[in-house]
Design a protein around this motif. Sequence first.
Motif, PDB file in Angstrom:
ATOM      1  N   MET A   7      52.228 -34.178  -6.502  1.00  0.00           N
ATOM      2  CA  MET A   7      51.169 -33.519  -5.907  1.00  0.00           C
ATOM      3  C   MET A   7      51.196 -33.014  -4.504  1.00  0.00           C
ATOM      4  O   MET A   7      50.476 -31.732  -4.457  1.00  0.00           O
ATOM      5  N   ARG A   8      52.129 -33.493  -3.736  1.00  0.00           N
ATOM      6  CA  ARG A   8      52.362 -32.701  -2.502  1.00  0.00           C
ATOM      7  C   ARG A   8      52.914 -31.154  -2.733  1.00  0.00           C
ATOM      8  O   ARG A   8      52.447 -30.402  -2.161  1.00  0.00           O
ATOM      9  N   LYS A   9      53.842 -31.088  -4.022  1.00  0.00           N
ATOM     10  CA  LYS A   9      54.231 -29.709  -4.029  1.00  0.00           C
ATOM     11  C   LYS A   9      53.095 -28.744  -4.487  1.00  0.00           C
ATOM     12  O   LYS A   9      52.836 -27.519  -4.148  1.00  0.00           O
ATOM     13  N   LEU A  10      51.985 -29.314  -5.459  1.00  0.00           N
ATOM     14  CA  LEU A  10      50.855 -28.568  -5.831  1.00  0.00           C
ATOM     15  C   LEU A  10      50.162 -27.946  -4.452  1.00  0.00           C
ATOM     16  O   LEU A  10      49.433 -26.837  -4.348  1.00  0.00           O
ATOM     17  N   ILE A  11      49.869 -28.962  -3.791  1.00  0.00           N
ATOM     18  CA  ILE A  11      49.021 -28.581  -2.223  1.00  0.00           C
ATOM     19  C   ILE A  11      49.765 -27.609  -1.406  1.00  0.00           C
ATOM     20  O   ILE A  11      49.372 -26.734  -0.970  1.00  0.00           O
ATOM     21  N   ASN A  12      51.061 -27.708  -1.568  1.00  0.00           N
ATOM     22  CA  ASN A  12      52.085 -26.646  -0.550  1.00  0.00           C
ATOM     23  C   ASN A  12      51.719 -25.417  -1.421  1.00  0.00           C
ATOM     24  O   ASN A  12      51.674 -24.347  -0.567  1.00  0.00           O
ATOM     25  N   ASN A  13      52.015 -25.471  -2.702  1.00  0.00           N
ATOM     26  CA  ASN A  13      51.861 -24.226  -3.450  1.00  0.00           C
ATOM     27  C   ASN A  13      50.236 -23.612  -3.042  1.00  0.00           C
ATOM     28  O   ASN A  13      50.275 -22.324  -2.928  1.00  0.00           O
ATOM     29  N   ILE A  14      49.255 -24.166  -3.187  1.00  0.00           N
ATOM     30  CA  ILE A  14      48.015 -23.844  -2.801  1.00  0.00           C
ATOM     31  C   ILE A  14      47.788 -23.210  -1.335  1.00  0.00           C
ATOM     32  O   ILE A  14      47.425 -22.256  -0.773  1.00  0.00           O
ATOM     33  N   LYS A  15      48.568 -24.128  -0.355  1.00  0.00           N
ATOM     34  CA  LYS A  15      48.620 -23.623   1.035  1.00  0.00           C
ATOM     35  C   LYS A  15      49.358 -22.177   1.227  1.00  0.00           C
ATOM     36  O   LYS A  15      48.908 -21.373   2.017  1.00  0.00           O
ATOM     37  N   GLN A  16      50.437 -22.100   0.329  1.00  0.00           N
ATOM     38  CA  GLN A  16      51.325 -21.038   0.342  1.00  0.00           C
ATOM     39  C   GLN A  16      50.540 -19.969   0.065  1.00  0.00           C
ATOM     40  O   GLN A  16      50.773 -18.567   0.418  1.00  0.00           O
ATOM     41  N   TYR A  17      49.789 -20.040  -0.944  1.00  0.00           N
ATOM     42  CA  TYR A  17      48.945 -18.762  -1.419  1.00  0.00           C
ATOM     43  C   TYR A  17      47.473 -19.000  -1.396  1.00  0.00           C
ATOM     44  O   TYR A  17      46.538 -18.538  -2.318  1.00  0.00           O
ATOM     45  N   GLU A  18      47.038 -19.398  -0.276  1.00  0.00           N
ATOM     46  CA  GLU A  18      45.509 -19.883  -0.311  1.00  0.00           C
ATOM     47  C   GLU A  18      44.556 -18.771  -0.484  1.00  0.00           C
ATOM     48  O   GLU A  18      43.691 -18.778  -0.805  1.00  0.00           O
ATOM     49  N   GLY A  19      44.979 -17.480   0.175  1.00  0.00           N
ATOM     50  CA  GLY A  19      44.152 -16.384  -0.118  1.00  0.00           C
ATOM     51  C   GLY A  19      44.126 -15.830  -1.337  1.00  0.00           C
ATOM     52  O   GLY A  19      42.904 -15.437  -2.293  1.00  0.00           O
TER      53      GLY A  19
END
Length: 142
Positions: A1-13
């Motif tokens: 779950m943490r990896k998914l959230i980090n991916n979203i943060k990395q590509y938030e735009g």
Amino acid sequence: MRKLINNIKQYEGHFTIGISSIIVSAYVFMHLNYLDDPRVTPKFTKIHDSFSAIDGITDDGWFATILMVVGLTMIFSILLNRKKVINLSFRIISALYATIGASFGIRGLLETHFNITWLFAFLSIALLVLVAKGSGQHFQKH
């Protein structure tokens, strides 16, 4: 779950653009051909022929389907951290948003009834440009 959230943060735009594409396509699905409605586009101000090639597609089901599929593809490729698919999705969405921007830009400039949707279309294109320039860095806190 943490990896998914980090991916979203990395590509938030990009994630924002994917979500907005899904929302726009859902709206079009709920209001197919709404631009043909005389309450939206009065017949006496409707621009004919050459403009209808662009204006006629932005409220069609097939256009919304492409936008929905590509928006979902972008979301899932962000979650799975698939950079090539993210970039391809971004390019396709950019072309679709440019079509929407052209359609509503022409409507806003050449038709006489009050309508500010052209402004929101161009703001969406501005978001695309900002994300493309900074790969989402403009949305991160400093």
